[in-house]
Design a protein around this motif. Sequence first.
Motif, PDB file in Angstrom:
ATOM      1  N   UNK A 151       4.243  14.115   7.452  1.00  0.00           N
ATOM      2  CA  UNK A 151       4.566  13.387   8.682  1.00  0.00           C
ATOM      3  C   UNK A 151       5.467  12.211   8.358  1.00  0.00           C
ATOM      4  N   UNK A 152       6.135  11.733   9.395  1.00  0.00           N
ATOM      5  CA  UNK A 152       6.980  10.559   9.216  1.00  0.00           C
ATOM      6  C   UNK A 152       6.546   9.452  10.162  1.00  0.00           C
ATOM      7  N   UNK A 186      10.203   6.788   7.814  1.00  0.00           N
ATOM      8  CA  UNK A 186       9.764   6.851   6.423  1.00  0.00           C
ATOM      9  C   UNK A 186       8.774   7.992   6.262  1.00  0.00           C
ATOM     10  N   UNK A 187       8.680   8.479   5.052  1.00  0.00           N
ATOM     11  CA  UNK A 187       7.811   9.602   4.715  1.00  0.00           C
ATOM     12  C   UNK A 187       6.397   9.080   4.441  1.00  0.00           C
ATOM     13  N   UNK A 188       5.427   9.631   5.140  1.00  0.00           N
ATOM     14  CA  UNK A 188       4.033   9.227   4.931  1.00  0.00           C
ATOM     15  C   UNK A 188       3.356  10.026   3.817  1.00  0.00           C
ATOM     16  N   UNK A 244       6.976   3.090   1.007  1.00  0.00           N
ATOM     17  CA  UNK A 244       7.245   4.486   1.341  1.00  0.00           C
ATOM     18  C   UNK A 244       8.690   4.810   0.971  1.00  0.00           C
ATOM     19  N   UNK A 245       9.081   6.047   1.228  1.00  0.00           N
ATOM     20  CA  UNK A 245      10.465   6.470   1.015  1.00  0.00           C
ATOM     21  C   UNK A 245      11.142   6.640   2.369  1.00  0.00           C
ATOM     22  N   UNK A 263       0.853  -1.188   0.000  1.00  0.00           N
ATOM     23  CA  UNK A 263       0.000   0.000   0.000  1.00  0.00           C
ATOM     24  C   UNK A 263       0.892   1.243   0.000  1.00  0.00           C
ATOM     25  N   UNK A 264       0.672   2.192  -0.919  1.00  0.00           N
ATOM     26  CA  UNK A 264       1.442   3.445  -0.892  1.00  0.00           C
ATOM     27  C   UNK A 264       1.171   4.222   0.396  1.00  0.00           C
ATOM     28  N   UNK A 265       2.163   4.977   0.842  1.00  0.00           N
ATOM     29  CA  UNK A 265       2.067   5.694   2.119  1.00  0.00           C
ATOM     30  C   UNK A 265       0.789   6.522   2.271  1.00  0.00           C
TER      31      UNK A 265
END
Length: 161
Positions: A87-88, A81-83, A66-67, A45-47
């Motif tokens: 936010x992280x 990781x970047x949401x 995520x990244x 699932x993408x962030x």
Amino acid sequence: MRHFFAFAAAALIFTACTAPQPETTTEEVAVLNYYGDTITADGAVPAPEFVALMAGKDSLEVKLEANIIQTCRMKGCWMTVDLGNGEELRVRFKDYGFFVPTEGADGKTVIMEGYAYNDTVSVDDLRHLAEDAGKTEEEILAINEPEFGINFEAHGVIIKD
């Protein structure tokens, strides 16, 4: 007979030199580096979608893409990781059973499978994480309130190179 073998050898060399060569492309193939349990990228699932799935829930079993913002500089025992919403997400690894690279992973795409949950992180833990991240003493001492938010315990991680 000697001429026959010389002719056959020359014919083999000639045909080997003119054999069609396989096509090459300049398309890059992503190298996948696995940590912890072996997982696949299928169904990740993408962030931004993860944020919507987690809304109103206390916890969620999920595979997330995520990244990476940063990995632990001391041991590789956590990452953020970047949401995608400013936010992280803090990620730790199940039973402290595996680690990710301490350098070179920042900015790369990660796929992780595990358990997302809402939790409070104590001031002591936040200061420890800040120390691991290489923050200054001043930045570490400025942490004086616990932090409530989504955390993630991964049992398997793929980092794409």
